[in-house]
Design an enzyme around this catalytic site. Sequence first.
Site, PDB file in Angstrom:
ATOM      1  N   SER A   3       4.622  -1.448   3.113  1.00 30.31           N
ATOM      2  CA  SER A   3       3.753  -2.463   3.688  1.00 30.31           C
ATOM      3  C   SER A   3       4.190  -3.779   3.225  1.00 30.31           C
ATOM      4  CB  SER A   3       2.424  -2.078   3.632  1.00 30.31           C
ATOM      5  OG  SER A   3       1.924  -1.161   4.360  1.00 30.31           O
ATOM      6  N   SER A   4       5.475  -4.175   2.800  1.00 30.18           N
ATOM      7  CA  SER A   4       5.851  -5.419   2.528  1.00 30.18           C
ATOM      8  C   SER A   4       5.313  -6.276   3.494  1.00 30.18           C
ATOM      9  CB  SER A   4       7.344  -5.567   2.276  1.00 30.18           C
ATOM     10  OG  SER A   4       8.006  -5.118   3.246  1.00 30.18           O
ATOM     11  N   ASP A  60      -2.049  -0.418   7.421  1.00 27.20           N
ATOM     12  CA  ASP A  60      -1.471  -1.100   6.483  1.00 27.20           C
ATOM     13  C   ASP A  60      -2.007  -2.502   5.937  1.00 27.20           C
ATOM     14  OD1 ASP A  60       0.753   0.874   7.086  1.00 27.20           O
ATOM     15  OD2 ASP A  60       1.992  -0.630   8.164  1.00 27.20           O
ATOM     16  N   ARG A  74       0.616  -1.114   0.045  1.00 27.16           N
ATOM     17  CA  ARG A  74      -0.028   0.063  -0.080  1.00 27.16           C
ATOM     18  C   ARG A  74       0.867   1.292  -0.137  1.00 27.16           C
ATOM     19  NH1 ARG A  74       2.382   2.261   3.183  1.00 27.16           N
ATOM     20  NH2 ARG A  74       2.282   2.381   5.540  1.00 27.16           N
ATOM     21  N   GLY A  98      11.125  -3.316   3.627  1.00 29.26           N
ATOM     22  CA  GLY A  98      11.377  -2.171   4.374  1.00 29.26           C
ATOM     23  C   GLY A  98      11.513  -1.010   3.784  1.00 29.26           C
ATOM     24  N   HIS A 154       0.534   8.408  11.054  1.00 28.39           N
ATOM     25  CA  HIS A 154       0.568   8.516  12.570  1.00 28.39           C
ATOM     26  C   HIS A 154      -0.980   9.078  12.941  1.00 28.39           C
ATOM     27  CE1 HIS A 154       4.538   7.183  13.053  1.00 28.39           C
ATOM     28  NE2 HIS A 154       4.756   7.693  12.000  1.00 28.39           N
ATOM     29  N   GLY A 176       8.579   1.008   3.506  1.00 28.60           N
ATOM     30  CA  GLY A 176       7.350   1.853   3.878  1.00 28.60           C
ATOM     31  C   GLY A 176       6.239   1.716   2.983  1.00 28.60           C
ATOM     32  N   ASP A 183      -3.542   6.573  12.488  1.00 29.28           N
ATOM     33  CA  ASP A 183      -4.722   5.323  12.550  1.00 29.28           C
ATOM     34  C   ASP A 183      -4.622   4.911  14.138  1.00 29.28           C
ATOM     35  OD1 ASP A 183      -1.906   4.356  12.653  1.00 29.28           O
ATOM     36  OD2 ASP A 183      -2.365   2.597  11.324  1.00 29.28           O
ATOM     37  N   TYR A 198       9.075   4.636  16.773  1.00 31.83           N
ATOM     38  CA  TYR A 198       7.534   4.529  16.713  1.00 31.83           C
ATOM     39  C   TYR A 198       6.604   4.272  17.834  1.00 31.83           C
ATOM     40  CZ  TYR A 198       3.096   2.913  14.448  1.00 31.83           C
ATOM     41  OH  TYR A 198       1.757   2.490  14.030  1.00 31.83           O
TER      42      TYR A 198
END
Length: 334
Positions: free
Chosen positions: A103-104, A145, A8, A99, A15, A101, A17, A194
Site C-alpha cells: 500500500s505505498s 488499504d 500496511r 508496487g 478480496h 502490495g 473488502d 482486479y
Amino acid sequence: MTAFAPGRVNLIGDHTDYAGGLALPMAIDLGTTVVGAPTDEPVVRLTSDDQPEPAVVPIDVGDPSTVAPSWARYVAGVVAEVAPTHGFRGAVHSTVPIGSGLSSSAALELAVALAVGFEGDPLALARLGQRAEQRASGVPCGLMDQLTSACGIAGHGLLIDFATDTWTPVPIPADAEVVVVHSGEARALAGSAYAERRAAVEAAATRIGPLGSATLDRLDEIDDPVVRRRARHVITEDQRVRAFAEALRAGDLTLAGHEMVASHESLREDFEVSTPRLDALVAELCAMPGVVGARLTGAGFGGCLVALAEPGAVAPTGRAWVVHAADGARRIRS
Ligand code: GLA
C-alpha cells in the site's frame, strides 16, 4: 508541516473488502513522509526521493488520471478530493517499497492529504484516500488499504468488518514475528484482473445477496462456475478471518498459521490471483523451522507474501523485512 502515513500488510482476508466481508490487516513501521509548507501559488509541488520527475498539480486539477508523471496522479487524486485553498511545496520520502502490495499508494495519498490541509476523522481520511486512488488509477479498489493506514494501532492488527466499516483491535502476540517477503514479481494493480474479480463478486452478490453475510449453501444458486468459485473464496475467507482473529487472541500461532495457508490456497484455487512464484515461496517459507504460516498479501498477481513466524525464524534480507504493527496516519508537526 510534516505528515506521515504508514503502509500496511494484510495478515488475512483478501478480496473481501469490496464484498462487505472481513479482513485483518495491520499498519506497519514502513511509511511515507511529506515535509513542506503552504505557498501562495495555487499549485501543489512535490519532489520524491523515488521519482526522477516532480508532481506539479494545480489546486483546481480536473481529471487526476490524465496527470503526468504517473506517480503525480495519486497526488492529483488527493488534491481533487481535498480541494485545498492554497498551494503547497514539499518533498516525499518513503520507506514503503513501491508496487509491492504494501500500500505505498495509500500511504502517499494519506500523507499528502494531511499535508495539504485535510480536516476530519480517520475514517473520512481513509474514504477520501480510496476515492483519490480510484480516480487516479481507475482501479475500483476497496477501503482496506486506506482504512488500515489511517487507523493503525501499534502492536495490533485491525479486525475490520467492511459491511459497517468498523474495526476491533486484535493484539499481535509478543512471541510472533510478522515477516514480509517480496516475490520479485512487480504487481501492477491497474493492469491486473482486479476489476474483473470485483465484477464477479458483485455478480454473485446480485444472485445471493451481500457475500459478507451469505452462507456456503447458497452457492448452488450461482450458475456460472467461475463466479461460484469467486464467491466461495469470499465466504470461506470470512470464516478464516474469524478463526485467525480467535487464534491470535488465544495465542495459538499454529492455528493462525494454518488459516493463513488455507487463505493462500483459496486465493490460488478459487480466486486465481496467485502466481507460480508466490506459490513456491509460500511452500519455501512454510518449510522453514519456526514459520507457522504464509500467504500472498494484498491483491496478488505478484508483489509480497506475509509470513507469521517465531522471532528470528526468517533472516531479514533485501527482500524480506520484519515489520511491526504501527500507529496510523498523522501530522507530526504543523
Ligand atoms: C488491493 C485493494 C484493496 C483490497 C486488496 C485485496 O490492495 O486496494 O482494497 O481489495 O487489494 O484484498
